[in-house]
Design an enzyme around this catalytic site. Structure first.
Site, PDB file in Angstrom:
ATOM      1  N   LYS A  93       0.084   4.409  -8.474  1.00  0.00           N
ATOM      2  CA  LYS A  93       0.282   5.731  -9.060  1.00  0.00           C
ATOM      3  C   LYS A  93       1.636   5.796  -9.788  1.00  0.00           C
ATOM      4  O   LYS A  93       1.727   6.344 -10.893  1.00  0.00           O
ATOM      5  CB  LYS A  93       0.224   6.804  -7.964  1.00  0.00           C
ATOM      6  CG  LYS A  93       0.638   8.154  -8.492  1.00  0.00           C
ATOM      7  CD  LYS A  93       0.469   9.279  -7.521  1.00  0.00           C
ATOM      8  CE  LYS A  93       1.186  10.498  -8.088  1.00  0.00           C
ATOM      9  NZ  LYS A  93       0.968  11.704  -7.331  1.00  0.00           N
TER      10      LYS A  93
ATOM     11  N   GLY B 206      -4.164  -4.306  -4.263  1.00  0.00           N
ATOM     12  CA  GLY B 206      -5.094  -3.282  -4.701  1.00  0.00           C
ATOM     13  C   GLY B 206      -4.322  -2.032  -5.050  1.00  0.00           C
ATOM     14  O   GLY B 206      -3.605  -1.488  -4.215  1.00  0.00           O
ATOM     15  N   HIS B 207      -4.392  -1.627  -6.294  1.00  0.00           N
ATOM     16  CA  HIS B 207      -3.696  -0.415  -6.718  1.00  0.00           C
ATOM     17  C   HIS B 207      -4.723   0.625  -7.130  1.00  0.00           C
ATOM     18  O   HIS B 207      -5.569   0.367  -7.979  1.00  0.00           O
ATOM     19  CB  HIS B 207      -2.782  -0.705  -7.918  1.00  0.00           C
ATOM     20  CG  HIS B 207      -1.589  -1.524  -7.563  1.00  0.00           C
ATOM     21  ND1 HIS B 207      -0.817  -2.161  -8.493  1.00  0.00           N
ATOM     22  CD2 HIS B 207      -1.036  -1.807  -6.369  1.00  0.00           C
ATOM     23  CE1 HIS B 207       0.163  -2.798  -7.884  1.00  0.00           C
ATOM     24  NE2 HIS B 207       0.046  -2.603  -6.593  1.00  0.00           N
ATOM     25  N   THR B 208      -4.645   1.790  -6.533  1.00  0.00           N
ATOM     26  CA  THR B 208      -5.552   2.865  -6.906  1.00  0.00           C
ATOM     27  C   THR B 208      -4.812   3.833  -7.816  1.00  0.00           C
ATOM     28  O   THR B 208      -3.709   4.271  -7.489  1.00  0.00           O
ATOM     29  CB  THR B 208      -6.050   3.612  -5.650  1.00  0.00           C
ATOM     30  OG1 THR B 208      -6.599   2.643  -4.764  1.00  0.00           O
ATOM     31  CG2 THR B 208      -7.096   4.650  -5.986  1.00  0.00           C
TER      32      THR B 208
ATOM     33  N   LYS C 187       2.809  10.228  -0.554  1.00  0.00           N
ATOM     34  CA  LYS C 187       1.933  10.745   0.505  1.00  0.00           C
ATOM     35  C   LYS C 187       2.645  11.669   1.497  1.00  0.00           C
ATOM     36  O   LYS C 187       2.311  11.694   2.687  1.00  0.00           O
ATOM     37  CB  LYS C 187       1.272   9.583   1.224  1.00  0.00           C
ATOM     38  CG  LYS C 187       0.248   8.863   0.337  1.00  0.00           C
ATOM     39  CD  LYS C 187      -0.573   7.888   1.118  1.00  0.00           C
ATOM     40  CE  LYS C 187      -2.011   7.890   0.716  1.00  0.00           C
ATOM     41  NZ  LYS C 187      -2.839   6.942   1.426  1.00  0.00           N
TER      42      LYS C 187
ATOM     43  N   LYS D 162       2.112   2.255  -5.081  1.00  0.00           N
ATOM     44  CA  LYS D 162       2.797   1.775  -6.294  1.00  0.00           C
ATOM     45  C   LYS D 162       1.958   2.007  -7.541  1.00  0.00           C
ATOM     46  O   LYS D 162       2.486   2.274  -8.608  1.00  0.00           O
ATOM     47  CB  LYS D 162       3.093   0.266  -6.174  1.00  0.00           C
ATOM     48  CG  LYS D 162       4.117  -0.051  -5.105  1.00  0.00           C
ATOM     49  CD  LYS D 162       4.382  -1.542  -5.027  1.00  0.00           C
ATOM     50  CE  LYS D 162       3.243  -2.348  -4.465  1.00  0.00           C
ATOM     51  NZ  LYS D 162       2.899  -2.087  -3.072  1.00  0.00           N
TER      52      LYS D 162
ATOM     53  N   ARG E 174      -6.109   0.660   7.959  1.00  0.00           N
ATOM     54  CA  ARG E 174      -4.692   0.276   8.041  1.00  0.00           C
ATOM     55  C   ARG E 174      -4.089   0.764   9.350  1.00  0.00           C
ATOM     56  O   ARG E 174      -4.472   1.833   9.834  1.00  0.00           O
ATOM     57  CB  ARG E 174      -3.916   0.888   6.875  1.00  0.00           C
ATOM     58  CG  ARG E 174      -4.365   0.347   5.542  1.00  0.00           C
ATOM     59  CD  ARG E 174      -3.616   0.994   4.386  1.00  0.00           C
ATOM     60  NE  ARG E 174      -4.171   0.544   3.110  1.00  0.00           N
ATOM     61  CZ  ARG E 174      -4.327   1.304   2.043  1.00  0.00           C
ATOM     62  NH1 ARG E 174      -3.952   2.561   2.061  1.00  0.00           N
ATOM     63  NH2 ARG E 174      -4.841   0.810   0.944  1.00  0.00           N
TER      64      ARG E 174
ATOM     65  N   GLN F 245       2.122  -5.843  -3.119  1.00  0.00           N
ATOM     66  CA  GLN F 245       2.492  -5.945  -1.693  1.00  0.00           C
ATOM     67  C   GLN F 245       3.826  -5.238  -1.406  1.00  0.00           C
ATOM     68  O   GLN F 245       4.133  -4.271  -2.093  1.00  0.00           O
ATOM     69  CB  GLN F 245       2.522  -7.418  -1.230  1.00  0.00           C
ATOM     70  CG  GLN F 245       1.144  -8.046  -1.110  1.00  0.00           C
ATOM     71  CD  GLN F 245       0.657  -8.711  -2.377  1.00  0.00           C
ATOM     72  OE1 GLN F 245       1.420  -9.291  -3.117  1.00  0.00           O
ATOM     73  NE2 GLN F 245      -0.631  -8.634  -2.635  1.00  0.00           N
TER      74      GLN F 245
ATOM     75  N   THR G  66      -7.683  -0.916  -0.184  1.00  0.00           N
ATOM     76  CA  THR G  66      -8.320  -0.912  -1.501  1.00  0.00           C
ATOM     77  C   THR G  66      -9.068  -2.221  -1.733  1.00  0.00           C
ATOM     78  O   THR G  66     -10.107  -2.259  -2.375  1.00  0.00           O
ATOM     79  CB  THR G  66      -7.231  -0.783  -2.604  1.00  0.00           C
ATOM     80  OG1 THR G  66      -6.326   0.232  -2.229  1.00  0.00           O
ATOM     81  CG2 THR G  66      -7.818  -0.470  -3.956  1.00  0.00           C
TER      82      THR G  66
ATOM     83  N   GLY H 173     -11.082  -2.909   2.414  1.00  0.00           N
ATOM     84  CA  GLY H 173     -11.690  -1.775   3.115  1.00  0.00           C
ATOM     85  C   GLY H 173     -11.265  -1.664   4.574  1.00  0.00           C
ATOM     86  O   GLY H 173     -11.723  -0.796   5.299  1.00  0.00           O
TER      87      GLY H 173
ATOM     88  N   ASP I  19       0.812  -1.221   0.000  1.00  0.00           N
ATOM     89  CA  ASP I  19       0.000   0.000   0.000  1.00  0.00           C
ATOM     90  C   ASP I  19       0.847   1.273   0.000  1.00  0.00           C
ATOM     91  O   ASP I  19       0.439   2.299   0.548  1.00  0.00           O
ATOM     92  CB  ASP I  19      -0.957   0.033   1.211  1.00  0.00           C
ATOM     93  CG  ASP I  19      -1.794  -1.221   1.305  1.00  0.00           C
ATOM     94  OD1 ASP I  19      -2.231  -1.707   0.245  1.00  0.00           O
ATOM     95  OD2 ASP I  19      -2.000  -1.711   2.424  1.00  0.00           O
TER      96      ASP I  19
HETATM   97  P1  IMP Z   1      -2.833 -12.772   2.006  1.00  0.00           P
HETATM   98  O1  IMP Z   1      -1.903 -12.209   1.014  1.00  0.00           O
HETATM   99  O2  IMP Z   1      -4.287 -12.545   1.695  1.00  0.00           O
HETATM  100  O3  IMP Z   1      -2.529 -14.215   2.347  1.00  0.00           O
HETATM  101  O4  IMP Z   1      -2.593 -11.979   3.395  1.00  0.00           O
HETATM  102  C1  IMP Z   1      -1.376 -12.089   4.131  1.00  0.00           C
HETATM  103  C2  IMP Z   1      -0.968 -10.744   4.688  1.00  0.00           C
HETATM  104  O5  IMP Z   1      -0.591  -9.883   3.631  1.00  0.00           O
HETATM  105  C3  IMP Z   1      -2.077 -10.007   5.452  1.00  0.00           C
HETATM  106  O6  IMP Z   1      -1.492  -9.278   6.496  1.00  0.00           O
HETATM  107  C4  IMP Z   1      -2.626  -9.064   4.403  1.00  0.00           C
HETATM  108  O7  IMP Z   1      -3.255  -7.948   4.982  1.00  0.00           O
HETATM  109  C5  IMP Z   1      -1.345  -8.682   3.687  1.00  0.00           C
HETATM  110  N1  IMP Z   1      -1.561  -8.221   2.314  1.00  0.00           N
HETATM  111  C6  IMP Z   1      -1.839  -8.964   1.230  1.00  0.00           C
HETATM  112  N2  IMP Z   1      -1.946  -8.186   0.132  1.00  0.00           N
HETATM  113  C7  IMP Z   1      -1.711  -6.936   0.528  1.00  0.00           C
HETATM  114  C8  IMP Z   1      -1.632  -5.680  -0.165  1.00  0.00           C
HETATM  115  O8  IMP Z   1      -1.788  -5.575  -1.389  1.00  0.00           O
HETATM  116  N3  IMP Z   1      -1.357  -4.593   0.604  1.00  0.00           N
HETATM  117  C9  IMP Z   1      -1.141  -4.689   1.925  1.00  0.00           C
HETATM  118  N4  IMP Z   1      -1.188  -5.825   2.609  1.00  0.00           N
HETATM  119  C10 IMP Z   1      -1.463  -6.950   1.918  1.00  0.00           C
END
Ligand code: IMP
Length: 427
Positions: free
Chosen positions: A18, A40-42, A330, A16, A304, A223, A298, A301, A13
């Site tokens: 942008k 999730g990329h906004t 940011k 990236k 964070r 991630q 994203t 919901g 988060d």
């Molecule tokens: P999973 O990837 O759904 O297995 O989640 C494992 C961990 O990675 C959890 O703490 C999620 O919140 C975190 N996580 C997975 N994808 C993202 C992302 O795109 N942004 C931030 N945290 C993520």
């Protein structure tokens, strides 16, 4: 030729989406190499907000080839929903392809993800429940389904008979849950097969062809480094490798072809899910930054968790990924603060640590060491040159460069494309 890797330097988060969007019109190809629709990329383009989960953000540029590489796990249902959504917004996807080697999320994976989390009780990870971990588990266990299997219905059927027996046994015996019906899955996935067909490709010749022609390629990370299966805060991590190394294996581009690695870092730190977070702010200042920074996931919901910039984490990211160039996002969220803090390392029972520890309990209970600096208390959003930033903000950026050991080449001061200060070209 130039191949640039873009990674998230913290816990994901970082903004990236942008940065990828800013770079996508300078490259011929964007490749996503790991993760799935947990990401999730906004992207805000011309005042329109797009949220991408699986599809590379570069899709907004019709001349850019967008590749979903084999390191990604693809939920076909989520992929098609995203496709419909962006088609409705007038975006064409003729420039999109999915590797036939990419593994697929099957209907039982999100169910097992959720059940596994429930079973962990207080030790749950806080996953996104998208079935990402269970899909990678099956890949490693060599009982996964690949996108290319959609083109082989008889093979898919035979394999599903064997795999579903294992899955249903787990579901019913370990979790006391409902089993899945084989025919229903086959029918569902055969429908997906039809719609996915135009996108399924052997990406090897496509990617190697681009390298051979000397095209510019951007490897889009999802991630962040601290969620890496090996380098992150295990077990509070995702199940892929969101690092520069992972970008190579997930795309089939060798390390010797990489020209540059760019790391994206937020001017403070956030993480979703559980696990250690030494610089976390659990007070009203944390709430304030969360509100101003709109720090809500994203994908899920979820609110964070928020904290100061962790220089020990960022330096570790720079060193383990070979980050040549940092993008700071940011920064404007901190505009009103009287002082700002940077963590330079940790102290644990009298020991000094300049990087994250493997021991989760130590990491949880360590004391972050801070330097405190005056805030700038001026709005940054309309600033377009580094020299136009308030002195205190320039000093903050210089202190971050110092603690991380890499230059900050671009600074984002707002969500739109134009809210960006580029000090040196990124690609
Ligand atoms: P999973 O990837 O759904 O297995 O989640 C494992 C961990 O990675 C959890 O703490 C999620 O919140 C975190 N996580 C997975 N994808 C993202 C992302 O795109 N942004 C931030 N945290 C993520």
């Amino acid at each position: 030729m130039s191949v640039t890797i873009l990674v998230g330097g913290q816990w994901g988060d970082e903004g990236k989406g942008k940065v990828i969007d800013l770079l996508a019109d300078r490259v011929e190809m964007v490749v996503r190499s790991q993760g799935g629709n947990n990401a999730g990329h906004t992207v805000v383009a011309d005042g329109n907000e797009f949220k991408f989960h699986l599809i590379p953000s570069g899709i907004l540029y019709p001349q850019t080839t967008c590749v979903i590489g084999h390191g990604v796990v693809v939920d076909p249902k989520a992929f098609l929903t995203e496709l419909d959504h962006i088609h409705e917004r007038g975006v064409t996807t003729d420039n999109l392809m999915v590797s036939d080697r990419a593994h697929m999320v099957m209907p039982y994976h999100p169910v097992l993800d959720k059940l596994g989390e429930t079973q962990r009780g207080d030790d749950r990870l806080g996953t996104t429940w998208r079935g990402i971990g269970p899909t990678y588990e099956d890949k490693v266990r060599r009982i996964g389904f690949r996108v290319g299997d959609l083109q082989k219905p008889r093979f898919l059927e035979k394999k599903l008979r064997f795999v579903l027996r294992l899955k249903n046994e787990s579901l019913t015996r370990l979790f006391d849950a409902e089993p899945f019906d084989e025919q229903a899955i086959l029918d569902e996935y055969m429908q997906y097969a039809e719609r996915l067909e135009p996108y399924i490709r052997d990406i090897y010749p496509v990617v190697q062809g681009a390298i051979g022609r000397g095209e510019r390629i951007l490897l889009e990370g999802a991630q962040g480094v601290m969620l890496d299966l090996d380098l992150g805060t295990y077990p509070y991590v995702t199940s892929s490798s969101p690092t520069a190394g992972g970008a190579c294996t997930g795309s089939g581009i060798p390390p010797s072809r990489i020209s540059k690695t760019v790391g994206v870092f937020k001017a403070y730190t956030t993480r979703v899910g559980y696990g250690p977070f030494p610089t976390e702010l659990t007070d009203s200042l944390g709430d304030y930054i969360r509100e101003v920074g709109a720090e809500f996931g994203t994908t899920t919901g979820r609110a964070r968790r928020v904290g100061w910039f962790d220089g020990a984490v960022a330096r570790y990211s720079v060193n383990t990924n070979g980050i040549d160039s940092m993008v700071l996002t940011k920064v404007d969220v901190l505009d009103t603060l009287a002082t700002v803090k940077i963590c330079t390392g940790y102290s644990w029972r009298g020991e000094e640590w300049d990087h994250p520890m493997a021991n989760i309990s130590h990491m949880k209970h360590c004391e972050p060491q801070y330097v405190e600096m005056p805030g700038w208390q001026e709005p940054l959003r309309e600033r377009r040159r580094f020299e136009d930033l308030p002195r205190a903000c320039q000093d903050y950026v210089a202190a971050l460069e110092d603690v991380c050991g890499a230059p900050v080449d671009a600074i984002s001061v707002g969500p739109d494309r134009e809210h960006t200060i580029v000090r040196r070209p990124l690609v």
